[in-house]
Design a protein around this motif. Structure first.
Motif, PDB file in Angstrom:
ATOM      1  N   SER A 174       0.606  -1.185  -6.127  1.00  0.00           N
ATOM      2  CA  SER A 174       1.316   0.062  -6.413  1.00  0.00           C
ATOM      3  C   SER A 174       1.609   0.197  -7.904  1.00  0.00           C
ATOM      4  O   SER A 174       1.519   1.292  -8.472  1.00  0.00           O
ATOM      5  CB  SER A 174       2.634   0.114  -5.628  1.00  0.00           C
ATOM      6  OG  SER A 174       2.398   0.364  -4.271  1.00  0.00           O
ATOM      7  N   LEU A 175       1.957  -0.910  -8.542  1.00  0.00           N
ATOM      8  CA  LEU A 175       2.229  -0.879  -9.979  1.00  0.00           C
ATOM      9  C   LEU A 175       0.958  -0.571 -10.768  1.00  0.00           C
ATOM     10  O   LEU A 175       1.013   0.111 -11.792  1.00  0.00           O
ATOM     11  CB  LEU A 175       2.814  -2.216 -10.435  1.00  0.00           C
ATOM     12  CG  LEU A 175       4.283  -2.450 -10.092  1.00  0.00           C
ATOM     13  CD1 LEU A 175       4.725  -3.811 -10.613  1.00  0.00           C
ATOM     14  CD2 LEU A 175       5.170  -1.360 -10.675  1.00  0.00           C
ATOM     15  N   ASP A 176      -0.167  -1.065 -10.289  1.00  0.00           N
ATOM     16  CA  ASP A 176      -1.445  -0.762 -10.957  1.00  0.00           C
ATOM     17  C   ASP A 176      -1.718   0.743 -10.907  1.00  0.00           C
ATOM     18  O   ASP A 176      -2.201   1.330 -11.884  1.00  0.00           O
ATOM     19  CB  ASP A 176      -2.595  -1.524 -10.296  1.00  0.00           C
ATOM     20  CG  ASP A 176      -2.536  -3.030 -10.578  1.00  0.00           C
ATOM     21  OD1 ASP A 176      -1.842  -3.418 -11.547  1.00  0.00           O
ATOM     22  OD2 ASP A 176      -3.166  -3.793  -9.827  1.00  0.00           O
ATOM     23  N   LYS A 177      -1.406   1.362  -9.777  1.00  0.00           N
ATOM     24  CA  LYS A 177      -1.594   2.817  -9.644  1.00  0.00           C
ATOM     25  C   LYS A 177      -0.642   3.563 -10.581  1.00  0.00           C
ATOM     26  O   LYS A 177      -1.016   4.565 -11.195  1.00  0.00           O
ATOM     27  CB  LYS A 177      -1.362   3.250  -8.201  1.00  0.00           C
ATOM     28  CG  LYS A 177      -2.432   2.762  -7.232  1.00  0.00           C
ATOM     29  CD  LYS A 177      -2.120   3.198  -5.807  1.00  0.00           C
ATOM     30  CE  LYS A 177      -3.164   2.685  -4.838  1.00  0.00           C
ATOM     31  NZ  LYS A 177      -2.851   3.050  -3.428  1.00  0.00           N
ATOM     32  N   LEU A 178       0.578   3.070 -10.703  1.00  0.00           N
ATOM     33  CA  LEU A 178       1.549   3.696 -11.598  1.00  0.00           C
ATOM     34  C   LEU A 178       1.094   3.559 -13.048  1.00  0.00           C
ATOM     35  O   LEU A 178       1.210   4.500 -13.831  1.00  0.00           O
ATOM     36  CB  LEU A 178       2.926   3.050 -11.411  1.00  0.00           C
ATOM     37  CG  LEU A 178       4.054   3.541 -12.327  1.00  0.00           C
ATOM     38  CD1 LEU A 178       4.239   5.052 -12.207  1.00  0.00           C
ATOM     39  CD2 LEU A 178       5.355   2.823 -12.001  1.00  0.00           C
ATOM     40  N   GLU A 179       0.556   2.416 -13.379  1.00  0.00           N
ATOM     41  CA  GLU A 179       0.081   2.183 -14.747  1.00  0.00           C
ATOM     42  C   GLU A 179      -1.097   3.094 -15.080  1.00  0.00           C
ATOM     43  O   GLU A 179      -1.253   3.538 -16.220  1.00  0.00           O
ATOM     44  CB  GLU A 179      -0.327   0.716 -14.914  1.00  0.00           C
ATOM     45  CG  GLU A 179      -0.432   0.256 -16.346  1.00  0.00           C
ATOM     46  CD  GLU A 179      -0.406  -1.256 -16.450  1.00  0.00           C
ATOM     47  OE1 GLU A 179       0.147  -1.757 -17.443  1.00  0.00           O
ATOM     48  OE2 GLU A 179      -0.927  -1.932 -15.555  1.00  0.00           O
ATOM     49  N   ALA A 180      -1.916   3.386 -14.078  1.00  0.00           N
ATOM     50  CA  ALA A 180      -3.095   4.239 -14.285  1.00  0.00           C
ATOM     51  C   ALA A 180      -2.724   5.717 -14.371  1.00  0.00           C
ATOM     52  O   ALA A 180      -3.490   6.517 -14.909  1.00  0.00           O
ATOM     53  CB  ALA A 180      -4.096   4.025 -13.152  1.00  0.00           C
TER      54      ALA A 180
END
Length: 213
Positions: free
Chosen positions: A113-119
């Motif tokens: 989920s954090l990877d999606k937020l970072e993207a």
């Protein structure tokens, strides 16, 4: 067939009105006139009324003068209260996650989920959706369905508050870097640090969202 058409029209009206509120076309305190909206969307007032009633349940609109619905507007004190309740719920979720037998898998899901937020660095709406998705997942992964349902009732007001703030003030709290220490603390099984970081994150968000700059 008529009931299906009616449902389709209501859903279209709901999506259009929700988008108008969340993108700022309708700002906090703006009245939502059934006649005007029905004319704009080329639908009946009854269909508009149903959509507005649904948005009221989501916490995006609230009764105003003479019962006319308006976009919800929160005072600085109400914003502080909103985020303190939110912090209490997510803090409880953190405590329950640490005690879970499936912690490694939970950490993997939160990092994804954090990877999606970072993207999601471009469109503000996309960034807000990714941010709220992370926090909703934090609650969901606690395994406490009542906790998640309660958090969902706060989601509408949170969206209104964030989208009505200045651009930079609403971007800053949603950066992935502010969330990773929470997950890192959870991975270590350190609930106290995770809750402390979460509280600091919420307090910083309130200061920014209440800022007039």
């Amino acid at each position: 067939m008529r009931s299906l058409d009616r449902m389709t029209l209501r859903e279209r009206a709901l999506v259009a009105l929700r988008e108008a509120i969340l993108t700022g076309r309708y700002g906090p305190g703006d009245h939502l006139g059934e006649v005007e909206i029905a004319s704009q969307l080329s639908i009946s007032r009854g269909t508009v009324r149903e959509a507005l009633r649904h948005l009221q349940q989501e916490g995006l609109v609230t009764p105003g003068v003479r019962g006319m619905l308006r976009v919800r507007s929160l005072s600085p004190d109400e914003i502080d209260e909103l985020f303190r309740v939110r912090c209490a719920l997510e803090g409880q979720a953190v405590s329950e996650i640490v005690e879970s037998d499936g912690l490694p898998q939970i950490i993997d899901e939160l990092n994804a989920s954090l990877d999606k937020l970072e993207a999601a660095t471009g469109d503000l709406t996309e960034q807000l959706e990714a941010d709220l998705a992370f926090h909703a997942q934090l609650c969901a992964l606690s395994g406490n369905s009542i906790l998640l349902d309660t958090w969902r009732h706060l989601e509408g007001p949170i969206r209104v508050v964030v989208m009505s703030a200045s651009t930079e003030n609403r971007r800053f709290p949603m950066w992935a870097g502010h969330h990773r220490p929470i997950v890192e603390a959870l991975e270590r099984g350190d609930a106290d640090t995770a809750v402390r970081v979460l509280r600091e994150h919420m307090q910083a968000a309130v200061r920014l969202l209440n800022s007039k700059d």
